[in-house]
Design a protein around this motif. Sequence first.
Motif, PDB file in Angstrom:
ATOM      1  N   LEU A   1      -8.506  -0.669  -1.357  1.00  0.00           N
ATOM      2  CA  LEU A   1      -8.726  -2.064  -1.737  1.00  0.00           C
ATOM      3  C   LEU A   1      -8.975  -2.182  -3.229  1.00  0.00           C
ATOM      4  O   LEU A   1      -8.483  -3.111  -3.891  1.00  0.00           O
ATOM      5  N   TRP A   2      -9.754  -1.243  -3.804  1.00  0.00           N
ATOM      6  CA  TRP A   2     -10.020  -1.307  -5.252  1.00  0.00           C
ATOM      7  C   TRP A   2      -8.715  -1.158  -6.037  1.00  0.00           C
ATOM      8  O   TRP A   2      -8.509  -1.870  -7.035  1.00  0.00           O
TER       9      TRP A   2
ATOM     10  N   ARG B   1       0.835  -1.190   0.000  1.00  0.00           N
ATOM     11  CA  ARG B   1       0.000   0.000   0.000  1.00  0.00           C
ATOM     12  C   ARG B   1       0.871   1.241   0.000  1.00  0.00           C
ATOM     13  O   ARG B   1       1.900   1.276   0.683  1.00  0.00           O
ATOM     14  N   PRO B   2       0.497   2.262  -0.742  1.00  0.00           N
ATOM     15  CA  PRO B   2       1.252   3.512  -0.663  1.00  0.00           C
ATOM     16  C   PRO B   2       1.314   4.005   0.775  1.00  0.00           C
ATOM     17  O   PRO B   2       0.327   3.989   1.496  1.00  0.00           O
ATOM     18  N   CYS B   3       2.480   4.399   1.194  1.00  0.00           N
ATOM     19  CA  CYS B   3       2.712   4.799   2.581  1.00  0.00           C
ATOM     20  C   CYS B   3       2.091   6.170   2.812  1.00  0.00           C
ATOM     21  O   CYS B   3       2.658   7.194   2.440  1.00  0.00           O
TER      22      CYS B   3
ATOM     23  N   GLY C   1      -7.475 -11.515 -11.245  1.00  0.00           N
ATOM     24  CA  GLY C   1      -8.320 -11.462 -10.064  1.00  0.00           C
ATOM     25  C   GLY C   1      -9.628 -10.746 -10.351  1.00  0.00           C
ATOM     26  O   GLY C   1      -9.848 -10.214 -11.439  1.00  0.00           O
ATOM     27  N   PRO C   2     -10.542 -10.736  -9.387  1.00  0.00           N
ATOM     28  CA  PRO C   2     -11.816 -10.021  -9.589  1.00  0.00           C
ATOM     29  C   PRO C   2     -11.596  -8.524  -9.721  1.00  0.00           C
ATOM     30  O   PRO C   2     -10.803  -7.932  -8.983  1.00  0.00           O
ATOM     31  N   ARG C   3     -12.284  -7.910 -10.662  1.00  0.00           N
ATOM     32  CA  ARG C   3     -12.163  -6.474 -10.868  1.00  0.00           C
ATOM     33  C   ARG C   3     -12.958  -5.726  -9.808  1.00  0.00           C
ATOM     34  O   ARG C   3     -14.009  -6.180  -9.347  1.00  0.00           O
ATOM     35  N   SER C   4     -12.484  -4.563  -9.454  1.00  0.00           N
ATOM     36  CA  SER C   4     -13.167  -3.780  -8.427  1.00  0.00           C
ATOM     37  C   SER C   4     -14.562  -3.372  -8.874  1.00  0.00           C
ATOM     38  O   SER C   4     -15.494  -3.337  -8.056  1.00  0.00           O
TER      39      SER C   4
ATOM     40  N   ASP D   1     -17.343   5.232  -0.145  1.00  0.00           N
ATOM     41  CA  ASP D   1     -16.177   4.877   0.658  1.00  0.00           C
ATOM     42  C   ASP D   1     -16.619   3.965   1.790  1.00  0.00           C
ATOM     43  O   ASP D   1     -17.807   3.809   2.066  1.00  0.00           O
ATOM     44  N   GLY D   2     -15.687   3.342   2.457  1.00  0.00           N
ATOM     45  CA  GLY D   2     -15.987   2.441   3.555  1.00  0.00           C
ATOM     46  C   GLY D   2     -14.696   1.931   4.165  1.00  0.00           C
ATOM     47  O   GLY D   2     -13.596   2.355   3.799  1.00  0.00           O
ATOM     48  N   LEU D   3     -14.825   1.009   5.088  1.00  0.00           N
ATOM     49  CA  LEU D   3     -13.678   0.479   5.810  1.00  0.00           C
ATOM     50  C   LEU D   3     -13.395  -0.956   5.386  1.00  0.00           C
ATOM     51  O   LEU D   3     -14.323  -1.747   5.190  1.00  0.00           O
ATOM     52  N   VAL D   4     -12.121  -1.279   5.250  1.00  0.00           N
ATOM     53  CA  VAL D   4     -11.664  -2.647   4.997  1.00  0.00           C
ATOM     54  C   VAL D   4     -10.924  -3.089   6.251  1.00  0.00           C
ATOM     55  O   VAL D   4      -9.851  -2.570   6.565  1.00  0.00           O
TER      56      VAL D   4
END
Length: 571
Positions: free
Chosen positions: A384-385, A72-74, A394-397, A337-340
Motif C-alpha cells: 500500500l505504501w 500491483r506487481p504480480c 496524494g497523501p504520502r505513506s 507490516d500489516g494487512l490491507v
Amino acid sequence: AMEGSGMMAHTPAMAEAPAILEAEVSTGQERREAEKGGGLHRLAADDFPQDSVVEVEAEAHAGRPPPPRPRRPCRGAAEVWEAVEALSAAAARHGQRFRPPRPERRPCRRFLLEGVCRFGYRCTHAHVREEPADAGRPSEDPADPQRAAPRVCIHKLADRKVGRGTESMLLQTLGTGGFSTQPSQPEDADLLLANAFPPPPLLAKLRPGCVVNHFPGEQELGAKDRLARLLCGLGLCPETFVLPEDRPILQHRLCGEWADSDKVWIVKPCQQGEGRHIQVLRGGYASLTEAGVIQKPCVVSEYIADPLLVGGRKVDLRVYVLVTHVQPDVEAFIFRDGLVRVCGEPYDLSAEGLQRARGHISNNAVQTKTVRHACALNWTLPQLWAWLDSFEGGPRSSLVWSRICRVVRDALEAWQPVAELAAARPSVSNGPLVSCYSLLAFDLLVDCSGAVWLLEVNPKPALHAQSASLKAVFPVHFEVKSALLADLFSLLGLPLEAGGPGTCRPLAAKDGGHFGFELLRPSAAQPRLRFALGSAAVWGRVAAFLGTNSTSSLVACCPRWAQAPSCLAGA
C-alpha cells in the motif's frame, strides 16, 4: 488453439519452464472466468475490472473524478513462499530465538492431475509435480538439549484463532524457539495463551512468573460500546452514539442541526465480531427508527463517506500492536507490516449500493461468505505504501504512518488508567505474580485526505493463515503473521526452560532495534486527551475514597468533574 479451448497440454517442456505461473494466469480458461465476473479472478486486487456503471455513479455521487487504477506487481504464491523461507533463514543467521516456520501446504490436486490450475499464482496450495519429502517438516529445535523445554497452555482458543493441530503457525513458531509443541496443563505452563485474561480459578493454578497473553481490562478496548465511551470527544474515531443510553442525544441532533443533512450511518452490535449484523444506512431519525436501530442496543457511528479507494474499492488497515507494560506508563510497539483488506465490490453510496455489504465492509469474514479465498485479495502495508507513493498529489505513506502511530498511541494512553484500575482489583492483585503482554489488532480507516480514523480494536486477532475450513494457506497472511509471531516472541523475555522466569521485558535485537516492531514514543497529545487522562487518574482515587462510582455524588463533591468525558469519568 489450446488457448481458445481453455486448456493447456501437459508436456515436459512446461514442467521445465521457469515462467509456468505466468503461463497459467494467461490461459483462456481464466480469461473466460474473469469475463463472466465469477470467482476469484474478477475480484483480484491486482486485476480490477474496468469502470462499470455502478462505479461511475459512485464517483459522481462523491463529487470527485475516478481514482487511478493500481497495478500491483504480480507476486505469485511461489515467490511469497520463497520470501518466507528467506525471512526464516535471515532470522536464524542473526541469532533470533524464534523464526518464521516453514509453511505446511498441501499440493494442488488440480495442478498435479492437469498440469495447470485456473487460480494461477493466487492458488493457496503448492504447485509442485510431487510432494517434497521434507514438506511440512518442523524447523530444527535450537533449544539446549540439557534443558527441559518450556511449555505452553492453550486455554479456550478456537481453531479459527490459532489454527488446527500441527498446522498451527503459532505452535510451530514457538517450536522454533525451544518450546514444546504439545500443549500442557495450566499448572505446568510457562506461557498461557487464553481467550482473555484468566478468571480467578484459572489464575490461581498458574505458577509465579508464568507469561499471560492478556492484560486485565482489555474488554474496554475490545467492546465497541466501551471503546466509544473511552474515546468520547478525543477525535480519534468517528462520532459515535451508544444506544439506548445516547438515544435522546442522537434524536436531538438528528432532529436539530442534522435535520437537513444526508448523513450515512454504520450500525454495529456492541459485542459481536467478524462483521456480523452490520448495517449501513442513510437518513435521519425516521430512517433509523424504521430500520429498527433505535429500539435495540447497538453502536451508531457516522460513516466516513470519503475513504481511500484502491481501484474504486474501499480498504481498511489491520495494524498489530504489542503492549508490554501498562504501569506506570504504557509501553507499546507497533509492527511495521500489516494487512490491507480490500472490499470485493466497487464503492457505491447509492441506495442499492448501501445494501451490498461487500462494498462497504472489508472484513475478511464478510467477504468470504460470497467469494472463496477472499483473504487472497489482501495486500500488505508495504504494498500500500508503494502504491500511495506512486501518485502525485496524494497523501504520502510516511505521513499516513505517523498519523497511525499517533492514533494508536493516544488510544492506548486513554486506556492506561482503566487498565491500571483493572489490575488493582483484588481478584487480580491477590493472585500469583504473572507477567502479561497483549497483542492488539487496530482496525483503521484512511480517508482520501490521509486522515486516520480508529474503527475498532481486536484484543484476540486471528493468528493463523488458513482458510475458514483450515485447509488452504494464504501466502500474504502467512508472510505477515509468521514474521509477526516470530518477532513478537523474540522481543518478549519468554522463559528459556521449564519453570524459568518470564519478565516480558523487551529484548533488543543484535542491531539494537526491536526486530520488526517500532517503539511507540509518547506524543504531544491534544489538550483534551491530557485533561481526560489526568481526570481519569484522579477519578479512581476519589471514587475509592468515597466508596462510590456514582457520577452525581462525585460531581457534587467537585463540579469540575462535570466537564470531564463521561466515559473516562466512569472508569
